[in-house]
Design a protein around this motif. Structure first.
Motif, PDB file in Angstrom:
ATOM      1  N   ARG A 160      14.436  -6.752   8.937  1.00 30.39           N
ATOM      2  CA  ARG A 160      13.270  -5.864   9.062  1.00 30.39           C
ATOM      3  C   ARG A 160      12.014  -6.620   9.491  1.00 30.39           C
ATOM      4  NH1 ARG A 160      12.524  -3.297   3.450  1.00 30.39           N
ATOM      5  NH2 ARG A 160      10.777  -2.335   4.533  1.00 30.39           N
ATOM      6  N   LEU A 161      12.189  -7.862   9.933  1.00 29.51           N
ATOM      7  CA  LEU A 161      11.020  -8.697  10.226  1.00 29.51           C
ATOM      8  C   LEU A 161      10.876  -9.020  11.707  1.00 29.51           C
ATOM      9  CD1 LEU A 161      11.097 -11.130   7.172  1.00 29.51           C
ATOM     10  CD2 LEU A 161       9.659  -9.135   7.525  1.00 29.51           C
ATOM     11  N   GLN A 162      11.252  -8.088  12.570  1.00 30.00           N
ATOM     12  CA  GLN A 162      11.052  -8.310  14.005  1.00 30.00           C
ATOM     13  C   GLN A 162       9.573  -8.471  14.343  1.00 30.00           C
ATOM     14  OE1 GLN A 162      12.890  -5.894  12.707  1.00 30.00           O
ATOM     15  NE2 GLN A 162      14.938  -5.895  13.624  1.00 30.00           N
ATOM     16  N   GLU A 163       8.706  -7.832  13.566  1.00 26.52           N
ATOM     17  CA  GLU A 163       7.257  -7.878  13.823  1.00 26.52           C
ATOM     18  C   GLU A 163       6.562  -8.899  12.913  1.00 26.52           C
ATOM     19  OE1 GLU A 163       5.794  -6.100  16.225  1.00 26.52           O
ATOM     20  OE2 GLU A 163       7.727  -5.245  16.788  1.00 26.52           O
ATOM     21  N   PHE A 164       7.301  -9.907  12.470  1.00 25.97           N
ATOM     22  CA  PHE A 164       6.770 -10.854  11.486  1.00 25.97           C
ATOM     23  C   PHE A 164       5.436 -11.452  11.920  1.00 25.97           C
ATOM     24  CE2 PHE A 164       6.602 -15.262   9.769  1.00 25.97           C
ATOM     25  CZ  PHE A 164       6.487 -14.950   8.431  1.00 25.97           C
ATOM     26  N   TRP A 165       5.385 -12.043  13.127  1.00 28.13           N
ATOM     27  CA  TRP A 165       4.153 -12.687  13.575  1.00 28.13           C
ATOM     28  C   TRP A 165       3.083 -11.652  13.903  1.00 28.13           C
ATOM     29  CZ3 TRP A 165       4.462 -17.338  12.020  1.00 28.13           C
ATOM     30  CH2 TRP A 165       5.641 -18.069  12.130  1.00 28.13           C
ATOM     31  N   ALA A 166       3.487 -10.559  14.523  1.00 27.72           N
ATOM     32  CA  ALA A 166       2.517  -9.531  14.916  1.00 27.72           C
ATOM     33  C   ALA A 166       1.833  -8.915  13.699  1.00 27.72           C
ATOM     34  CB  ALA A 166       3.212  -8.443  15.740  1.00 27.72           C
ATOM     35  N   GLU A 167       2.526  -8.912  12.552  1.00 31.29           N
ATOM     36  CA  GLU A 167       1.952  -8.313  11.355  1.00 31.29           C
ATOM     37  C   GLU A 167       1.331  -9.341  10.419  1.00 31.29           C
ATOM     38  OE1 GLU A 167       4.910  -5.799   9.629  1.00 31.29           O
ATOM     39  OE2 GLU A 167       4.818  -4.335  11.272  1.00 31.29           O
ATOM     40  N   GLY A 168       1.116 -10.562  10.913  1.00 31.25           N
ATOM     41  CA  GLY A 168       0.345 -11.534  10.144  1.00 31.25           C
ATOM     42  C   GLY A 168       1.121 -12.604   9.431  1.00 31.25           C
ATOM     43  N   GLY A 169       2.415 -12.771   9.758  1.00 31.18           N
ATOM     44  CA  GLY A 169       3.193 -13.832   9.138  1.00 31.18           C
ATOM     45  C   GLY A 169       3.302 -13.664   7.635  1.00 31.18           C
ATOM     46  N   ALA A 170       3.241 -14.777   6.910  1.00 29.85           N
ATOM     47  CA  ALA A 170       3.391 -14.748   5.452  1.00 29.85           C
ATOM     48  C   ALA A 170       2.300 -13.902   4.794  1.00 29.85           C
ATOM     49  CB  ALA A 170       3.356 -16.169   4.895  1.00 29.85           C
ATOM     50  N   GLN A 171       1.089 -13.977   5.310  1.00 27.88           N
ATOM     51  CA  GLN A 171      -0.001 -13.205   4.711  1.00 27.88           C
ATOM     52  C   GLN A 171       0.253 -11.710   4.835  1.00 27.88           C
ATOM     53  OE1 GLN A 171      -3.532 -14.769   6.660  1.00 27.88           O
ATOM     54  NE2 GLN A 171      -3.916 -16.157   4.949  1.00 27.88           N
ATOM     55  N   GLY A 172       0.856 -11.301   5.944  1.00 27.75           N
ATOM     56  CA  GLY A 172       1.184  -9.892   6.111  1.00 27.75           C
ATOM     57  C   GLY A 172       2.191  -9.419   5.078  1.00 27.75           C
ATOM     58  N   LEU A 173       3.204 -10.260   4.803  1.00 29.88           N
ATOM     59  CA  LEU A 173       4.190  -9.907   3.781  1.00 29.88           C
ATOM     60  C   LEU A 173       3.535  -9.829   2.404  1.00 29.88           C
ATOM     61  CD1 LEU A 173       7.332 -12.037   4.740  1.00 29.88           C
ATOM     62  CD2 LEU A 173       6.923  -9.616   5.167  1.00 29.88           C
ATOM     63  N   GLU A 174       2.686 -10.801   2.110  1.00 30.72           N
ATOM     64  CA  GLU A 174       2.042 -10.830   0.796  1.00 30.72           C
ATOM     65  C   GLU A 174       1.120  -9.630   0.609  1.00 30.72           C
ATOM     66  OE1 GLU A 174       0.312 -14.664   1.145  1.00 30.72           O
ATOM     67  OE2 GLU A 174       2.104 -15.727   0.418  1.00 30.72           O
ATOM     68  N   ARG A 175       0.427  -9.224   1.675  1.00 28.71           N
ATOM     69  CA  ARG A 175      -0.426  -8.040   1.578  1.00 28.71           C
ATOM     70  C   ARG A 175       0.389  -6.791   1.269  1.00 28.71           C
ATOM     71  NH1 ARG A 175      -3.279 -10.395   6.002  1.00 28.71           N
ATOM     72  NH2 ARG A 175      -2.006  -9.198   7.477  1.00 28.71           N
ATOM     73  N   SER A 176       1.638  -6.770   1.728  1.00 29.44           N
ATOM     74  CA  SER A 176       2.513  -5.626   1.479  1.00 29.44           C
ATOM     75  C   SER A 176       3.218  -5.718   0.129  1.00 29.44           C
ATOM     76  CB  SER A 176       3.560  -5.514   2.600  1.00 29.44           C
ATOM     77  OG  SER A 176       2.929  -5.284   3.854  1.00 29.44           O
ATOM     78  N   GLY A 177       2.966  -6.787  -0.616  1.00 24.61           N
ATOM     79  CA  GLY A 177       3.534  -6.924  -1.951  1.00 24.61           C
ATOM     80  C   GLY A 177       4.859  -7.650  -2.018  1.00 24.61           C
TER      81      GLY A 177
END
Length: 288
Positions: A160-177
């Motif tokens: 589910r992480l095809q957009e990993f970099w586009a959505e902010g990398g690790a910080q994007g995941l952390e923002r999503s919980g």
């Protein structure tokens, strides 16, 4: 007003999910069940003297003993409202086993979800405890308030992480919980997964790749855009790039004598996130 049939529908649904778990145990050998019983005995009763107690129930209704064990671990890290954090042991496991088997209590949805997560991934109770401990200490959910995390709320699969970099990398995941990334059964924190994925994309960049491969090109382009977004303001960056360490200057000079400077330029830049000064070599014909 609801009928009894309507009101116990979700109850039957959860119980059906648990009953379906029994298939996992059907092919277990006696040795496997003994090893699992020993794990239960040492984990929940803090002795190896209760193996027989757990082995008896593993032979009867292993699926319900599994859910009861998960129940004890989840409530250990996320206690019921008004209860202090405390490790639940064998007494709790056997009590819940009886209540679930006899239909006295509905298994909470979060317990069933974690029990399925373990069996679907072939994971151990050590995996579960590790994830629950990290979730409890993350501060995103306060233990004792009644809310407990579900697997899909704190763990995301790499598919589910095809957009990993586009959505902010690790910080994007952390923002999503999200607290973990599941890579084929291996678990990474978002920061560790970011490092893993950086290595992977850099390996692609340093090897011949097909510019017509849309998936590869998208990964490269979104990564480079993310890396650029991590750069410091120009003034701060310039301050860090002046008065370089002598050893770094020597490496740049040595590399300058060994590469084709007509094809490549060499310099120093700050690495994304870490702000470390690193040597950068750019192909003149392909600056990206």
């Amino acid at each position: 007003m609801t009928t009894n049939e309507e009101s116990d529908g979700p109850f039957r649904s959860l119980r059906d999910q648990v009953v379906a778990m029994k298939r996992v145990y059907e092919s277990a050998t006696h040795e496997m069940l003994e090893a699992l019983a020993l794990d239960y005995s040492e984990r929940f009763s803090e002795t190896n003297g209760k193996v027989g107690v757990y082995l008896k129930r593993l032979r009867e209704r292993p699926e319900w003993l599994h859910v009861a064990a998960v129940d004890a671990l989840v409530r250990t890290w996320f206690p019921d409202p008004g209860r202090r954090e405390a490790r639940l042991g064998g007494g709790w496991v056997i009590k819940k086993y009886r209540e679930y088997v006899e239909g006295q209590e509905e298994p909470p949805a979060e317990m069933v979800a974690w029990a399925q997560w373990m069996l679907n991934g072939g994971l151990t109770y050590n995996h579960l405890e590790w994830v629950l401990e990290v979730a409890a200490r993350s501060g995103s959910i306060t233990p004792g308030e009644g809310k407990r995390p579900l697997p899909h709320e704190v763990i995301i699969e790499t598919g589910r992480l095809q957009e990993f970099w586009a959505e902010g990398g690790a910080q994007g995941l952390e923002r999503s919980g999200y607290l973990f990334v599941d890579l084929d059964g291996d678990f990474f924190t978002p920061q560790d997964y970011e490092g893993y994925r950086q290595v992977a994309v850099n390996e692609v960049l340093f090897a011949p790749y097909d510019p017509n491969d849309a998936e590869v090109m998208y990964e490269i382009q979104t990564y480079l855009a993310w890396a650029e977004s991590q750069r410091l303001p120009v003034e701060e960056e310039q301050a860090l790039l002046t008065n370089l360490p002598r050893s770094l200057v020597q490496w740049v000079s040595a590399l300058g004598k060994r590469i084709d400077t007509d094809r490549y330029s060499i310099g120093v830049r700050l690495a994304p996130r870490s702000r470390r000064r690193v040597i950068e070599i750019i192909e003149s014909a392909n600056p990206a």
